[in-house]
Design an enzyme around this catalytic site. Structure first.
Site, mmCIF file in Angstrom:
data_model
loop_
_atom_site.group_PDB
_atom_site.id
_atom_site.type_symbol
_atom_site.label_atom_id
_atom_site.label_comp_id
_atom_site.label_asym_id
_atom_site.label_seq_id
_atom_site.Cartn_x
_atom_site.Cartn_y
_atom_site.Cartn_z
ATOM 1 N N HIS A 230 58.269 -22.765 43.987
ATOM 2 C CA HIS A 230 59.234 -22.656 42.895
ATOM 3 C C HIS A 230 58.680 -23.312 41.632
ATOM 4 O O HIS A 230 57.659 -23.994 41.674
ATOM 5 C CB HIS A 230 60.564 -23.325 43.264
ATOM 6 C CG HIS A 230 61.417 -22.501 44.174
ATOM 7 N ND1 HIS A 230 61.263 -22.521 45.544
ATOM 8 C CD2 HIS A 230 62.427 -21.625 43.923
ATOM 9 C CE1 HIS A 230 62.147 -21.687 46.094
ATOM 10 N NE2 HIS A 230 62.859 -21.138 45.132
ATOM 11 N N LYS B 254 62.474 -27.509 39.677
ATOM 12 C CA LYS B 254 63.348 -27.552 40.863
ATOM 13 C C LYS B 254 63.340 -28.960 41.446
ATOM 14 O O LYS B 254 62.279 -29.559 41.640
ATOM 15 C CB LYS B 254 62.904 -26.531 41.911
ATOM 16 C CG LYS B 254 63.885 -26.410 43.077
ATOM 17 C CD LYS B 254 63.590 -25.184 43.922
ATOM 18 C CE LYS B 254 64.518 -25.093 45.131
ATOM 19 N NZ LYS B 254 65.943 -25.004 44.734
#
Length: 269
Positions: free
Chosen positions: A155, A159
């Site tokens: 990600h 995040k």
């Protein structure tokens, strides 16, 4: 038409949720909230997400607009989501939860409230990912007993939780299909001299870099061959459209805990 409130409406995901609700013919953007200290409180939701003016402004507390909406969509943070869950419990509203990072105790609290109000909760709202969950169950039943299973997820740099809720959902699908609890077989980090891999463990590896929207791979590795099941997301609107679909589906459903498997009718696959 389902009247939707978006929690955290000014965030990256929140703006996409507002846009997705606006473009869904069965939904209407009815409310949106942000933290009280946000400079965007009072801004029109349509203008915020690059659409036409909606004549609905960002508020600092959804309780102030409780009569304006039917369903909350919440992709914020555990503490904020639980506050909105309590609001739904108090006023009989429905909620779609996309927040990840809950503790076991918080998950139990959600289950308890779901006995009184309709709740959809999923680690990922993309149709493709939820199909992958079903494929993983089938792969685990065929190959799980003799393959090494590893899950790799990637990600963007912003995040804050790891591994991702989707990666955990993949692990739960695999472990459940093999008759195990993920908490009993998961290995979330390896470093130093770890010893040989145990037979039943499901390993997790996490990447945080750049602007990766979300990539997940589950690997079933044997001697001489391996099967990899991968999902790659390139646009957050994929998740937003799925969450709005869930909100429309959830409206007027009886109290209960639902997942995207229920929303998409995947139980019969």
């Amino acid at each position: 038409m389902v009247r939707i409130a978006v929690a955290g409406a000014a965030g990256r995901m929140g703006r996409n949720l507002v846009k997705a609700a606006h473009h869904n013919p069965a939904a209407k953007v009815a409310a949106g909230s942000e933290r009280p200290e946000s400079s965007l409180v009072g801004v029109d939701l349509g203008e915020l997400c690059g659409e036409c003016k909606f004549d609905v402004v960002v508020c600092d507390d959804l309780a102030k607009q409780i009569d304006q909406f039917d369903v909350i969509i919440d992709f914020t943070a555990p503490a904020s989501t639980l506050n909105n869950l309590a609001l739904c419990q108090q006023y009989g509203k429905s909620i779609v939860i996309g927040t990840t990072g809950f503790t076991e105790e918080q998950r139990e609290q959600i289950d308890l409230v779901a006995q009184q109000v309709p709740v959809v909760m999923a680690p990922n709202y993309s149709v493709g990912v939820n199909l992958v969950f079903k494929l993983l169950e089938k792969a685990a039943k065929v190959m799980g007993d003799y393959c090494d299973i590893e899950i790799v997820e990637a990600h963007h740099r912003h995040k804050v939780d790891a591994p991702s809720g989707t990666a955990i959902g993949m692990g739960e699908a695999i472990a459940g299909a093999m008759g195990n609890k993920l908490s009993d077989v998961a290995v979330y980090a390896r470093e130093g001299i770890t010893g040989e891999r145990t037979k039943d463990e499901i390993g997790f590896a996490t990447i945080r870099a750049g602007d990766i929207v979300g990539e997940h791979t589950a690997m079933f590795a044997d001697i001489g061959e391996r099967v990899e099941i991968t999902h790659k997301a390139t646009d957050r609107m994929t998740f937003a459209n799925g969450a709005v679909k869930a909100a429309v589906w959830l409206h007027e459903k009886p109290a209960g805990f639902y997942t995207m498997t229920d929303v998409l009718g995947l139980n019969d696959l």
